[in-house]
Design an enzyme around this catalytic site. Structure first.
Site, PDB file in Angstrom:
ATOM      1  N   HIS A 156       0.818  -1.220   0.000  1.00  8.38           N
ATOM      2  CA  HIS A 156       0.000   0.000   0.000  1.00  8.38           C
ATOM      3  C   HIS A 156       0.846   1.261   0.000  1.00  8.38           C
ATOM      4  CE1 HIS A 156      -4.067  -1.763   0.684  1.00  8.38           C
ATOM      5  NE2 HIS A 156      -3.315  -2.803   0.976  1.00  8.38           N
ATOM      6  N   ASP A 362       3.633   9.387  -0.522  1.00  3.44           N
ATOM      7  CA  ASP A 362       2.408   8.671  -0.153  1.00  3.44           C
ATOM      8  C   ASP A 362       2.133   7.621  -1.226  1.00  3.44           C
ATOM      9  OD1 ASP A 362       0.059   8.181   1.273  1.00  3.44           O
ATOM     10  OD2 ASP A 362      -0.472  10.300   1.397  1.00  3.44           O
TER      11      ASP A 362
HETATM   12  C1  GDG Z   1      -2.031   3.747   3.385  1.00  5.06           C
HETATM   13  C2  GDG Z   1      -0.996   4.437   2.471  1.00  5.06           C
HETATM   14  C3  GDG Z   1      -2.683   4.404   0.624  1.00  5.06           C
HETATM   15  C4  GDG Z   1      -8.666   9.767   8.021  1.00  5.06           C
HETATM   16  N1  GDG Z   1      -9.115  10.436   9.105  1.00  5.06           N
HETATM   17  C5  GDG Z   1     -10.286   9.854   9.423  1.00  5.06           C
HETATM   18  C6  GDG Z   1     -10.555   8.822   8.520  1.00  5.06           C
HETATM   19  N2  GDG Z   1      -9.541   8.798   7.673  1.00  5.06           N
HETATM   20  C7  GDG Z   1      -9.477   7.858   6.556  1.00  5.06           C
HETATM   21  C8  GDG Z   1      -9.534   8.566   5.215  1.00  5.06           C
HETATM   22  C9  GDG Z   1      -8.905   7.496   4.300  1.00  5.06           C
HETATM   23  C10 GDG Z   1      -7.915   6.797   5.249  1.00  5.06           C
HETATM   24  O1  GDG Z   1      -8.263   7.139   6.581  1.00  5.06           O
HETATM   25  C11 GDG Z   1      -6.486   7.280   5.020  1.00  5.06           C
HETATM   26  O2  GDG Z   1      -6.040   6.737   3.833  1.00  5.06           O
HETATM   27  P1  GDG Z   1      -4.805   7.368   3.039  1.00  5.06           P
HETATM   28  O3  GDG Z   1      -4.738   6.663   1.735  1.00  5.06           O
HETATM   29  O4  GDG Z   1      -5.011   8.826   2.906  1.00  5.06           O
HETATM   30  O5  GDG Z   1      -3.516   7.154   3.950  1.00  5.06           O
HETATM   31  P2  GDG Z   1      -2.867   5.981   4.890  1.00  5.06           P
HETATM   32  O6  GDG Z   1      -3.626   5.819   6.149  1.00  5.06           O
HETATM   33  O7  GDG Z   1      -1.452   6.392   5.074  1.00  5.06           O
HETATM   34  O8  GDG Z   1      -2.961   4.628   4.020  1.00  5.06           O
HETATM   35  C12 GDG Z   1      -1.707   5.275   1.424  1.00  5.06           C
HETATM   36  C13 GDG Z   1      -3.593   3.622   1.557  1.00  5.06           C
HETATM   37  O9  GDG Z   1      -2.832   2.885   2.515  1.00  5.06           O
HETATM   38  C14 GDG Z   1      -4.508   2.656   0.794  1.00  5.06           C
HETATM   39  O10 GDG Z   1      -3.796   1.811  -0.041  1.00  5.06           O
HETATM   40  O11 GDG Z   1      -3.476   5.246  -0.189  1.00  5.06           O
HETATM   41  O12 GDG Z   1      -0.768   5.856   0.544  1.00  5.06           O
HETATM   42  O13 GDG Z   1      -0.101   5.244   3.237  1.00  5.06           O
HETATM   43  O14 GDG Z   1      -9.852   6.558   3.886  1.00  5.06           O
HETATM   44  O15 GDG Z   1     -10.855   8.891   4.906  1.00  5.06           O
HETATM   45  N3  GDG Z   1     -11.677   8.076   8.535  1.00  5.06           N
HETATM   46  C15 GDG Z   1     -12.591   8.344   9.492  1.00  5.06           C
HETATM   47  N4  GDG Z   1     -12.402   9.328  10.423  1.00  5.06           N
HETATM   48  C16 GDG Z   1     -11.270  10.094  10.433  1.00  5.06           C
HETATM   49  O16 GDG Z   1     -11.120  10.979  11.298  1.00  5.06           O
HETATM   50  N5  GDG Z   1     -13.733   7.631   9.530  1.00  5.06           N
END
Ligand code: GDG
Length: 462
Positions: A156, A362
């Site tokens: 990821h 990222d």
């Molecule tokens: C890894 C990789 C890759 C955030 N705050 C809240 C909340 N979130 C959710 C967002 C989103 C998820 O968390 C974060 O996903 P990201 O992709 O932005 O980042 P990582 O956590 O670092 O994820 C990344 C991912 O895996 C998937 O393959 O894209 O690059 O680092 O869904 O919405 N959700 C809720 N409350 C919050 O306060 N419910």
């Protein structure tokens, strides 16, 4: 056809009435469709003397097989080798990488413990889909136990380049272990290219197109950019149960555009760089009441010193900007450190005129995709997106910025705030079309199709 076994560090078991994020839903659906098992950590930590057992639970045709980690595993596998060695290395932060042979040993032991459980439950024709950097060695451990199943891996986070891999003492062991998988899935074309380049230069493996040939094995290295479920997000964003007072004190001012950022407090996300740009923009423009910044900043990995330090720095930085730049109208930045329920977060995205994703590195960044999906098609907001996210490879109609270049950030902020509706709509329609075409179900289907068709001959058959 056999069942699907998914392995990931954390298992997210859906609870009745509780909406969870897209990835968990997509994996659950895949397990339901195939009949399946989800194996992983249950989030609990027990003492080192506590017996470590996997618990099985059935829910909606999916079997959840979960285990706690003991203290040693939590410290050395999870907080240690996974999050204090591999995470910084794969995010190009060698300055933060700590490598400790004891931690690597525990990492291998945890991979072995999971492999033993897989060997117990897997039938001959089951396929196994392993997720993320916690389990680089899992397939190799499975092969050592005699498993011949097709085993796929999806990373990821970014893969990183040869210079970074070279700094890891155990690089060759990990890269060799990874070749026990049949498919290595990555987020972007750039990651795919880097992975192939790393194998060529460090292991000198034979490679044709994107297949690695190694000791009678063929391993497909392929980009599968992860998507979201735009329809589900549109539905969630339409609700009106957003309770700002539960998360923000004071609640954000209403008469100005909102600029939202939502992330775990992680150094890969470029939070401090964004705060510098916001402060500098306000000072230059002498305009502290032009907008309200909404920062959802959830603490994570707080037992790792770097994360604890960053969490404190972010909150202090916000407090100091607010102290310097507040006016009678209110403060410029509103922060919550709480996890906002999924539906309410989608509503917050919809209400925000701008979303600013500023990652220094990222794998993909799902917030960028979710923000676009949550928009009102007749009055969409603007996405400011770091060029160092995987998402930027396909979301070129966003305002692409270099998070290290403060001028580029401030220019993008001005442009986003001034952008006419006609331009916002053109950009939005191109972005949403791509998100709909390449959604999370397409991602899952293309990975599993390749895994099912992987042309595999295993070491023990040679
Ligand atoms: C890894 C990789 C890759 C955030 N705050 C809240 C909340 N979130 C959710 C967002 C989103 C998820 O968390 C974060 O996903 P990201 O992709 O932005 O980042 P990582 O956590 O670092 O994820 C990344 C991912 O895996 C998937 O393959 O894209 O690059 O680092 O869904 O919405 N959700 C809720 N409350 C919050 O306060 N419910």
């Amino acid at each position: 056809m056999g069942q699907l076994i998914v392995v990931s560090n954390r298992v997210t078991q859906p609870q009745v009435g509780q909406a969870v994020g897209g990835l968990a839903v997509a994996l659950n659906d895949a397990l339901k469709d195939h009949g399946g098992t989800w194996l992983g950590w249950n989030g609990a930590q027990v003492s080192d003397t506590h017996p470590l057992e996997f618990q099985e639970q059935q829910h909606d045709q999916v079997t959840y097989v979960t285990t706690p980690l003991n203290h040693n595993e939590y410290q050395n596998f999870y907080s240690g080798f996974a999050n204090n060695t591999l995470w910084p290395m794969l995010h190009s932060r060698l300055d933060l990488m700590v490598e400790d042979p004891t931690q690597f040993q525990t990492y291998q032991q945890v991979n072995q413990r999971f492999a033993q459980k897989i060997a117990e439950i897997a039938q001959e024709d089951d396929i196994i889909w392993v997720h993320d950097y916690h389990f680089l060695s899992l397939a190799e451990q499975c092969r050592q136990l005699g498993l011949k199943n097709r085993i796929g891996f999806f990373l990821h986070i970014p893969f990183s380049d040869t210079d970074h891999w070279q700094q890891l003492h155990v690089a060759n062991t990990l890269l060799t272990d990874l070749l026990a998988y049949d498919v290595i899935g990555l987020q972007t074309q750039a990651d795919q290219d880097e992975c192939i380049e790393v194998y060529q230069s460090l292991l000198n493996t034979a490679i044709k197109h994107n297949t690695i040939f190694y000791q009678q094995r063929r391993v497909l290295v392929q980009a599968y950019p992860i998507g979201i479920d735009p329809y589900a997000i549109q539905q969630a964003a339409q609700g009106d149960n957003l309770l700002l007072q539960d998360y923000f004190d004071p609640i954000p001012k209403h008469n100005v555009p909102w600029i939202i950022s939502a992330e775990r407090v992680d150094y890969s996300k470029g939070i401090l760089e964004r705060l510098d740009a916001i402060e500098s923009w306000i000072k230059e423009q002498q305009a502290s009441d032009c907008f309200a910044v909404i920062q959802v900043a959830c603490p994570c990995r707080m037992e790792v010193e770097t994360y604890k330090h960053l969490y404190n720095s972010v909150n202090q930085r916000i407090a100091s900007i607010n102290q310097d730049l507040s006016s009678l109208e209110g403060q410029p930045i509103y922060v919550t450190n709480q996890m906002i329920p999924h539906h309410q977060l989608m509503q917050l995205y919809k209400k925000s005129a701008v979303c600013w994703v500023n990652s220094l590195k990222d794998g993909m960044n799902l917030v960028a995709k979710e923000y676009i999906a949550a928009q009102d098609p007749n009055n969409p907001g603007v996405l400011i997106l770091s060029c160092h996210t995987g998402a930027a490879e396909h979301m070129q109609q966003a305002l692409i910025v270099n998070p290290h270049d403060i001028k580029s950030l401030k220019d993008a902020l001005s442009k986003a705030l001034d952008m006419p509706l006609s331009e916002r709509m053109i950009r939005y329609h191109a972005l949403i079309k791509d998100l709909e075409l390449n959604d999370i179900y397409a991602w899952r289907a293309s990975f599993l199709k390749d895994l099912r068709h992987a042309n595999t001959r295993h070491l023990h058959e040679v």
